[in-house]
Design a protein around this motif. Structure first.
Motif, short mmCIF file in Angstrom:
data_model
loop_
_atom_site.label_atom_id
_atom_site.label_comp_id
_atom_site.label_asym_id
_atom_site.label_seq_id
_atom_site.Cartn_x
_atom_site.Cartn_y
_atom_site.Cartn_z
N ALA A 1 0.85 -1.19 0.00
CA ALA A 1 0.00 0.00 0.00
C ALA A 1 0.88 1.25 0.00
O ALA A 1 0.61 2.22 -0.72
N VAL A 2 1.97 1.21 0.76
CA VAL A 2 2.91 2.33 0.78
C VAL A 2 3.58 2.45 -0.59
O VAL A 2 3.68 3.54 -1.16
N PHE A 3 4.03 1.31 -1.13
CA PHE A 3 4.69 1.32 -2.45
C PHE A 3 3.73 1.80 -3.53
O PHE A 3 4.13 2.52 -4.45
N ALA A 4 2.46 1.39 -3.45
CA ALA A 4 1.47 1.83 -4.45
C ALA A 4 1.28 3.34 -4.38
O ALA A 4 1.14 4.00 -5.42
N ALA A 5 1.31 3.89 -3.19
CA ALA A 5 1.20 5.35 -3.04
C ALA A 5 2.41 6.04 -3.66
O ALA A 5 2.28 7.07 -4.33
N VAL A 6 3.59 5.47 -3.47
CA VAL A 6 4.80 6.02 -4.07
C VAL A 6 4.70 5.92 -5.59
O VAL A 6 4.99 6.89 -6.31
N ALA A 7 4.28 4.76 -6.09
CA ALA A 7 4.14 4.57 -7.54
C ALA A 7 3.13 5.56 -8.11
O ALA A 7 3.36 6.15 -9.17
N MET B 1 9.85 -4.00 -9.03
CA MET B 1 9.13 -2.76 -8.72
C MET B 1 9.18 -2.48 -7.23
O MET B 1 9.41 -1.34 -6.81
N ARG B 2 8.98 -3.51 -6.41
CA ARG B 2 9.06 -3.32 -4.96
C ARG B 2 10.45 -2.83 -4.56
O ARG B 2 10.58 -1.93 -3.74
N ASP B 3 11.48 -3.46 -5.13
CA ASP B 3 12.85 -3.06 -4.81
C ASP B 3 13.09 -1.61 -5.16
O ASP B 3 13.69 -0.85 -4.37
N TYR B 4 12.63 -1.20 -6.33
CA TYR B 4 12.84 0.21 -6.74
C TYR B 4 12.05 1.15 -5.83
O TYR B 4 12.59 2.13 -5.33
N LEU B 5 10.77 0.87 -5.64
CA LEU B 5 9.92 1.76 -4.86
C LEU B 5 10.36 1.84 -3.40
O LEU B 5 10.19 2.88 -2.76
N ALA B 6 10.97 0.78 -2.88
CA ALA B 6 11.46 0.79 -1.50
C ALA B 6 12.58 1.83 -1.36
O ALA B 6 12.72 2.47 -0.32
N GLY B 7 13.35 2.03 -2.42
CA GLY B 7 14.43 2.98 -2.38
C GLY B 7 14.01 4.41 -2.61
O GLY B 7 14.73 5.35 -2.31
N VAL B 8 12.79 4.59 -3.15
CA VAL B 8 12.30 5.94 -3.44
C VAL B 8 11.65 6.53 -2.21
O VAL B 8 11.89 7.69 -1.87
N GLY B 9 10.81 5.72 -1.54
CA GLY B 9 10.13 6.13 -0.32
C GLY B 9 9.51 7.43 -0.47
O GLY B 9 9.13 8.30 0.04
#
Length: 154
Positions: free
Chosen positions: A45-51, A146-154
């Motif tokens: 849900a956090v990653f989807a918000a970042v995406a 995608m999870r790996d990338y989005l985890a680094g964007v935060g």
């Protein structure tokens, strides 16, 4: 030295079956991917918000740079962001909808969908209710990347 036939060579260098992701051991079956999403629900849900934020920022950039928009296109990335957001919302995405998300001509978007498929990041599946339509989704490796990338964007 033993001679190797062309068919034997093809078998030796053939990529692993796309059904099982060799890096993560996950499968490309939509139900199993969705089950994986459910097990990571809070994080996703956090990653989807970042995406979603990244996708919206890209649209804002397109508006601001409208005179130079063709310089900033990344249809593959737009498709991947859209698929990740849709997965988090448990929405199936038709190939034509993914093409719209890419914000390029349909023929161009379809070419990128094909490249994403060849890269093993997405897969298509037929719509059981409409034989003219297919759906597209992230593969296990596509979801992991995608999870790996989005985890680094935060």
């Amino acid at each position: 030295m033993t001679a190797i036939s062309a068919s034997q060579r093809k078998r030796q260098v053939a990529p692993p079956s796309p059904a099982v992701d060799q890096m993560t051991g996950t499968t490309d079956k939509p139900a199993e991917i969705l089950a994986g999403v459910a097990s990571n629900e809070g994080t996703d849900a956090v990653f989807a918000a970042v995406a979603h934020r990244l996708y919206e920022e890209r649209r804002r950039r397109d508006r601001v740079m409208a005179d130079h928009g063709s310089l900033f296109g990344e249809p593959s990335w737009d498709i991947l962001l859209d698929l990740f957001i849709s997965l988090g919302a448990s929405r199936q995405v038709s190939v034509s909808s993914a093409c719209l998300a890419a914000r390029v001509a349909q023929s161009t978007a379809l070419r990128y969908v094909g490249e994403l498929e060849l890269a093993g990041l997405v897969f298509r599946s037929p719509d059981p209710h409409d034989g003219r339509r297919s759906h597209i989704a992230l593969t296990g490796i596509g979801l992991t990347r995608m999870r790996d990338y989005l985890a680094g964007v935060g």
